[in-house]
Design a protein around this motif. Structure first.
Motif: not given
Length: 438
Positions: A336-346
């Protein structure tokens, strides 16, 4: 004399004449062939048994022989090949085996043995029996290292070769393919790849390419002692596709980070890549109700499945920080990667994580973070990919993805100062249609 005896005698004489004529013909026809070898001949039926052989001895003065000198040297050059050890490479240069063992025992050479690179050159000067005189190693950006025999030991010294970086400008025209055109223009594959990757956000080179399209590139090449040793980086490029011009320039910000922009300062880097895999196919779409292939009943499919072989590289779709890496239920190995502006990618069902991937570590867009697998609730090798905003799953294929942050005022001033020169040179290339300018 009876008639019968006369006839027989006549026949014998005629046969003898035939044999004599045949022998004479053969002897005469052989003269051009054997006359060079011998200046005499024997008549047919000559008796040679009564001739006494005589041996003739004549002293012939021979030129003085030039003695082989042991002081002669041989110069050989080799290139490090895939799978080579330093000992193998030195052996191909005809260096004595015992000499190689002594060389590998010296400090400087021992360090090189563990850091040799494919394609690097080695030059050796040896005596006729394989004893080393000098040995020179190519070392990429560093000066060449020379090993020289000194008595029964060796001394090492760094070369004084002058390193310099030159700017090269080239242009070309598309006749069949992008790489065919760059080859014809003498543009290195590394620069062609950088150009293709840089324009990929605006152009699809598989579909959009047209015969007659033109391009110009400005890049650097590293030279040592006047000889090119390495291709540098793409500084600027222009591609004219179907009459429309696309331009990019390289900008380095105050922190040293480099990215490509349009000459107007717009970033070509998207906030997110649409897919985390270079080559793949979608095997299952995002859905609010999908029959699960293992469980057998309908449930939401909160991401997109990309079919790909086990071990395929998985890239981060945007700049982020690692929030989780480990095993998690039906996801199997999950990142799980946490990106700016509240985005996450799985990224799920992974076979392995890339080196250094652990919670808290920053990653950049396009960085390899994991590898495709079939762990967890999976029927075969694939990547399950999700995009979540504020914890809610979104369709990765249709969601509007954020762009890169624009340059601030201070960065824009720096940008104009750095890139104005490249924009002018692109205009020069376009106006003069130069094939090559170093």
């Amino acid at each position: 004399m009876p008639l019968t005896k006369l006839r027989i005698l006549t026949d014998r004489l005629t046969g003898a004449e035939r044999r004599f004529s045949l022998r004479t013909l053969v002897a005469l026809s052989s003269l051009p062939l054997f006359g060079v070898v011998a200046a005499f001949g024997l008549a047919p039926d000559t008796n040679t048994h009564d001739i006494t052989p005589e041996t003739v001895v004549e002293a012939i003065a021979l030129p003085a022989l030039v003695s082989a000198s042991n002081t002669g040297t041989f110069e050989r050059e080799g290139v490090i090949q895939s799978g080579d050890t330093l000992a193998n490479a030195l052996s191909r240069l005809k260096i004595d085996d015992l000499e190689i063992q002594r060389l590998l025992g010296t400090g400087a050479v021992r360090q090189l043995a563990s850091s040799i690179r494919v394609g690097r050159r080695i030059q050796a000067t040896t005596t006729q029996d394989g004893q080393l005189v000098t040995l020179q190693f190519e070392r990429g950006d560093a000066p060449a290292l020379t090993v020289r025999r000194q008595g029964d030991s060796y001394v090492t010294e760094e070369g004084s070769a002058l390193m310099e970086t030159r700017v090269v400008m080239r242009s070309g025209r598309i006749l069949s393919s992008l790489y065919g055109a760059t080859d014809s223009a003498g543009i290195p594959d590394k620069i062609a790849n950088q150009m293709a990757e840089t324009f990929s956000t605006s152009l699809d080179f598989r579909e959009d390419l047209r015969r007659g399209d033109t391009f110009s590139v400005i890049y650097t090449v590293d030279y040592r002692s006047g000889e090119p040793v390495a291709t540098g980086k793409l500084l600027a490029a222009e591609f004219i596709n179907a009459g429309k011009a696309y331009r990019v320039v390289l900008f380095r910000d105050a922190s040293g980070r480099e990215d490509y922009y349009t000459p107007e300062g717009e970033s070509l880097k998207k906030g997110f890549l649409r897919s985390p895999l270079e080559f793949s196919r979608i095997t299952s779409n995002f859905s609010k109700s999908r029959k699960h292939p293992l469980l057998g009943y309908a449930r939401a499919h909160t991401g997109v499945d990309f079919g790909a072989p086990t071990g395929t590289r998985v890239k981060a779709t945007g700049d982020a920080t690692v929030a989780f890496s480990g095993r998690k239920g039906g996801y199997g190995n999950l990142l799980i990667l946490r990106h700016p502006n509240g985005y996450e990618t799985y990224y799920a069902h992974l076979s392995a994580f890339a080196t250094g991937i652990r919670p808290g570590r920053p990653v950049s867009q396009g960085q390899v973070v994991a590898y495709v697998g079939t762990t967890g609730a999976s029927t075969g090798p694939h990547l399950h990919y999700e995009v979540r905003i504020a914890g809610r799953p979104q369709n990765p294929m249709t969601i509007k993805l954020p762009g890169s942050a624009p340059l601030n005022m201070a960065q824009r001033a720096r940008f104009q100062q750095q890139t104005a020169n490249w924009s002018d040179k692109l205009a020069l290339l376009r106006g003069t249609n130069l094939a090559a300018l170093d």
